[in-house]
Design a protein around this motif. Structure first.
Motif, PDB file in Angstrom:
ATOM      1  N   GLU A 105      90.524  -1.527  37.002  1.00 59.06           N
ATOM      2  CA  GLU A 105      91.419  -2.603  37.442  1.00 59.06           C
ATOM      3  C   GLU A 105      92.763  -2.069  37.939  1.00 59.06           C
ATOM      4  O   GLU A 105      93.448  -2.719  38.735  1.00 59.06           O
ATOM      5  CB  GLU A 105      91.651  -3.603  36.299  1.00 59.06           C
ATOM      6  CG  GLU A 105      90.420  -4.376  35.880  1.00 59.06           C
ATOM      7  CD  GLU A 105      89.520  -3.589  34.931  1.00 59.06           C
ATOM      8  OE1 GLU A 105      88.483  -4.136  34.507  1.00 59.06           O
ATOM      9  OE2 GLU A 105      89.861  -2.428  34.593  1.00 59.06           O
ATOM     10  N   PHE A 106      93.160  -0.873  37.454  1.00 62.70           N
ATOM     11  CA  PHE A 106      94.436  -0.292  37.842  1.00 62.70           C
ATOM     12  C   PHE A 106      94.322   0.636  39.051  1.00 62.70           C
ATOM     13  O   PHE A 106      95.331   1.139  39.542  1.00 62.70           O
ATOM     14  CB  PHE A 106      95.038   0.509  36.689  1.00 62.70           C
ATOM     15  CG  PHE A 106      95.651  -0.349  35.614  1.00 62.70           C
ATOM     16  CD1 PHE A 106      96.313  -1.527  35.935  1.00 62.70           C
ATOM     17  CD2 PHE A 106      95.563   0.025  34.281  1.00 62.70           C
ATOM     18  CE1 PHE A 106      96.873  -2.319  34.946  1.00 62.70           C
ATOM     19  CE2 PHE A 106      96.122  -0.768  33.284  1.00 62.70           C
ATOM     20  CZ  PHE A 106      96.778  -1.941  33.609  1.00 62.70           C
ATOM     21  N   ALA A 107      93.086   0.873  39.517  1.00 60.05           N
ATOM     22  CA  ALA A 107      92.886   1.854  40.588  1.00 60.05           C
ATOM     23  C   ALA A 107      93.724   1.561  41.832  1.00 60.05           C
ATOM     24  O   ALA A 107      94.438   2.435  42.324  1.00 60.05           O
ATOM     25  CB  ALA A 107      91.404   1.945  40.945  1.00 60.05           C
ATOM     26  N   PRO A 108      93.698   0.339  42.375  1.00 57.52           N
ATOM     27  CA  PRO A 108      94.522   0.099  43.569  1.00 57.52           C
ATOM     28  C   PRO A 108      96.010   0.149  43.273  1.00 57.52           C
ATOM     29  O   PRO A 108      96.809   0.522  44.137  1.00 57.52           O
ATOM     30  CB  PRO A 108      94.084  -1.307  44.020  1.00 57.52           C
ATOM     31  CG  PRO A 108      93.507  -1.952  42.803  1.00 57.52           C
ATOM     32  CD  PRO A 108      92.882  -0.833  42.019  1.00 57.52           C
ATOM     33  N   LEU A 109      96.388  -0.205  42.036  1.00 58.53           N
ATOM     34  CA  LEU A 109      97.816  -0.199  41.685  1.00 58.53           C
ATOM     35  C   LEU A 109      98.365   1.217  41.593  1.00 58.53           C
ATOM     36  O   LEU A 109      99.452   1.516  42.103  1.00 58.53           O
ATOM     37  CB  LEU A 109      98.031  -0.941  40.359  1.00 58.53           C
ATOM     38  CG  LEU A 109      97.621  -2.415  40.359  1.00 58.53           C
ATOM     39  CD1 LEU A 109      97.836  -3.021  38.976  1.00 58.53           C
ATOM     40  CD2 LEU A 109      98.416  -3.181  41.402  1.00 58.53           C
ATOM     41  N   LYS A 110      97.596   2.118  40.942  1.00 61.69           N
ATOM     42  CA  LYS A 110      98.099   3.487  40.825  1.00 61.69           C
ATOM     43  C   LYS A 110      98.088   4.191  42.177  1.00 61.69           C
ATOM     44  O   LYS A 110      98.962   5.017  42.465  1.00 61.69           O
ATOM     45  CB  LYS A 110      97.307   4.271  39.777  1.00 61.69           C
ATOM     46  CG  LYS A 110      95.882   4.654  40.151  1.00 61.69           C
ATOM     47  CD  LYS A 110      95.266   5.517  39.058  1.00 61.69           C
ATOM     48  CE  LYS A 110      93.880   6.021  39.428  1.00 61.69           C
ATOM     49  NZ  LYS A 110      93.307   6.898  38.376  1.00 61.69           N
ATOM     50  N   SER A 111      97.134   3.831  43.034  1.00 60.95           N
ATOM     51  CA  SER A 111      97.132   4.387  44.390  1.00 60.95           C
ATOM     52  C   SER A 111      98.358   3.898  45.161  1.00 60.95           C
ATOM     53  O   SER A 111      98.953   4.642  45.947  1.00 60.95           O
ATOM     54  CB  SER A 111      95.858   3.997  45.130  1.00 60.95           C
ATOM     55  OG  SER A 111      94.724   4.564  44.502  1.00 60.95           O
ATOM     56  N   GLY A 112      98.732   2.650  44.923  1.00 60.12           N
ATOM     57  CA  GLY A 112      99.912   2.111  45.579  1.00 60.12           C
ATOM     58  C   GLY A 112     101.186   2.810  45.144  1.00 60.12           C
ATOM     59  O   GLY A 112     102.089   3.053  45.958  1.00 60.12           O
ATOM     60  N   VAL A 113     101.260   3.153  43.859  1.00 57.39           N
ATOM     61  CA  VAL A 113     102.428   3.876  43.356  1.00 57.39           C
ATOM     62  C   VAL A 113     102.548   5.236  44.035  1.00 57.39           C
ATOM     63  O   VAL A 113     103.627   5.655  44.458  1.00 57.39           O
ATOM     64  CB  VAL A 113     102.342   4.031  41.820  1.00 57.39           C
ATOM     65  CG1 VAL A 113     103.414   4.976  41.313  1.00 57.39           C
ATOM     66  CG2 VAL A 113     102.482   2.673  41.145  1.00 57.39           C
ATOM     67  N   ILE A 114     101.407   5.939  44.127  1.00 55.00           N
ATOM     68  CA  ILE A 114     101.415   7.242  44.790  1.00 55.00           C
ATOM     69  C   ILE A 114     101.814   7.106  46.258  1.00 55.00           C
ATOM     70  O   ILE A 114     102.589   7.903  46.792  1.00 55.00           O
ATOM     71  CB  ILE A 114     100.035   7.911  44.666  1.00 55.00           C
ATOM     72  CG1 ILE A 114      99.724   8.226  43.195  1.00 55.00           C
ATOM     73  CG2 ILE A 114      99.985   9.187  45.495  1.00 55.00           C
ATOM     74  CD1 ILE A 114     100.673   9.210  42.555  1.00 55.00           C
ATOM     75  N   GLN A 115     101.300   6.080  46.920  1.00 52.10           N
ATOM     76  CA  GLN A 115     101.626   5.879  48.330  1.00 52.10           C
ATOM     77  C   GLN A 115     103.110   5.602  48.519  1.00 52.10           C
ATOM     78  O   GLN A 115     103.738   6.097  49.464  1.00 52.10           O
ATOM     79  CB  GLN A 115     100.790   4.723  48.899  1.00 52.10           C
ATOM     80  CG  GLN A 115     100.968   4.514  50.408  1.00 52.10           C
ATOM     81  CD  GLN A 115     100.582   5.747  51.208  1.00 52.10           C
ATOM     82  OE1 GLN A 115      99.610   6.420  50.874  1.00 52.10           O
ATOM     83  NE2 GLN A 115     101.356   6.059  52.247  1.00 52.10           N
ATOM     84  N   GLU A 116     103.691   4.809  47.613  1.00 55.21           N
ATOM     85  CA  GLU A 116     105.127   4.530  47.689  1.00 55.21           C
ATOM     86  C   GLU A 116     105.931   5.817  47.525  1.00 55.21           C
ATOM     87  O   GLU A 116     106.938   6.031  48.224  1.00 55.21           O
ATOM     88  CB  GLU A 116     105.521   3.521  46.614  1.00 55.21           C
ATOM     89  CG  GLU A 116     105.019   2.111  46.884  1.00 55.21           C
ATOM     90  CD  GLU A 116     105.337   1.184  45.734  1.00 55.21           C
ATOM     91  OE1 GLU A 116     106.036   1.608  44.789  1.00 55.21           O
ATOM     92  OE2 GLU A 116     104.881   0.016  45.775  1.00 55.21           O
TER      93      GLU A 116
END
Length: 297
Positions: A105-116
């Motif tokens: 469930e956190f996969a897209p969120l942690k990817s978003g953090v890295i992208q930011e």
């Protein structure tokens, strides 16, 4: 510097994280022996050894994966001193923390953090300018810069006497003390105040501004005054380019003031060559219109 570099290299080769699994292995073996012999419980001792071995292997595999991912950083560290730009251990901690987030469930969120993070670093790398800094971030960057300025360094500043300046706050007092110490060790600091004459005269009683008066100590802090009303009438183009103020260090890096109404932003660090050249030109043109600050200016 060489000693510190070698120590950092050793940290990369033998990170603290690899010591913990071996320590746990020794402790597990000791507990297993205690259960097996003195307490006469061979089954529980064997289980303890087995579980401990599995945990140790898992931790070592994780450390090995982290080490492989950071291999390019280690190779880069062989050719340059990364201690001047980043803490390699921070990269290790970032990667470890990323691996700990295993919930799908956190996969897209942690990817978003890295992208930011990538996008923010790309702005620093390409545009040479930071995100807007809050007041705390502003002074956390500025104070060490003043503390590390070497004798002979040139610090130029432009002040438009904004509400957040010279307010006798703790951070402002630390800034003044750091400036005095820097000037005493040979750093040359000059500031142009652009404001109305009545405002400038009323501000001369401010202890921080008094430091800039001719004849005051330390001699390496000096101030200059430009009447903003005169500037508006006689050099409107220059007046339009003032911005909100800045402080620059040897024309190499500048902290450009940003004053948002609610106080969310206070400035941006800028190393863009064209922007630094623009600030240097602005400062030199203001100098032409300025008078040295004194009690009877």
């Amino acid at each position: 510097m060489a000693l510190r570099f070698r120590r950092r290299q050793n940290d990369l080769t033998h990170p603290e994280g690899t010591r913990l699994p071996w320590l746990e292995t020794v402790l597990t073996a000791g507990v297993g022996l205690l259960l097996y012999f003195p307490l006469d419980n061979p089954d529980l001792g064997t289980i303890t050894w087995s579980v401990g071995a599995l945990i140790t292997v898992a931790q070592l595999k994780s450390e090995s994966a982290t080490g492989k991912q950071l291999a390019p950083v280690r190779r880069l560290a062989e050719s340059m001193d990364l201690t001047q730009s980043t803490d390699v251990e921070q990269l290790r901690n970032l990667y470890r923390t990323y691996l700990k987030i295993t919930e799908p469930e956190f996969a897209p969120l942690k990817s978003g953090v890295i992208q930011e993070a990538i996008e923010a670093l790309a702005v620093l790398a390409n545009d040479k300018i930071s995100k807007p800094l809050s007041s705390g971030e502003y002074y956390s960057w500025l104070l060490p810069m003043i503390d590390s300025a070497r004798p002979g360094a040139e610090v130029h500043a432009l002040s438009l006497m904004m509400a957040a300046e010279w307010d006798d706050s703790p951070s402002e007092r630390r800034f003044i003390e750091a400036s005095k110490k820097a000037a005493a060790r040979g750093v040359r600091m000059s500031r142009i105040f652009v404001t109305q004459e009545v405002t400038m005269r009323a501000s001369l009683t401010n202890e921080a501004i008094k430091l800039h008066l001719s004849g005051e100590q330390p001699e390496n802090i000096r101030g200059y005054f430009v009447d903003i009303d005169w500037l508006t009438s006689n050099d409107p183009n220059l007046r339009a380019r003032l911005g909100e103020g800045f402080i620059s260090f040897d024309e190499r890096v500048a902290l450009i003031d940003l004053f948002s109404p609610a106080g969310q932003a206070r400035g941006q660090v800028n190393m863009n060559p064209s922007d630094l050249a623009r600030l240097a030109t602005l400062y030199s043109q203001l100098e032409v219109h300025s008078v040295e600050l004194s009690n009877g200016f």
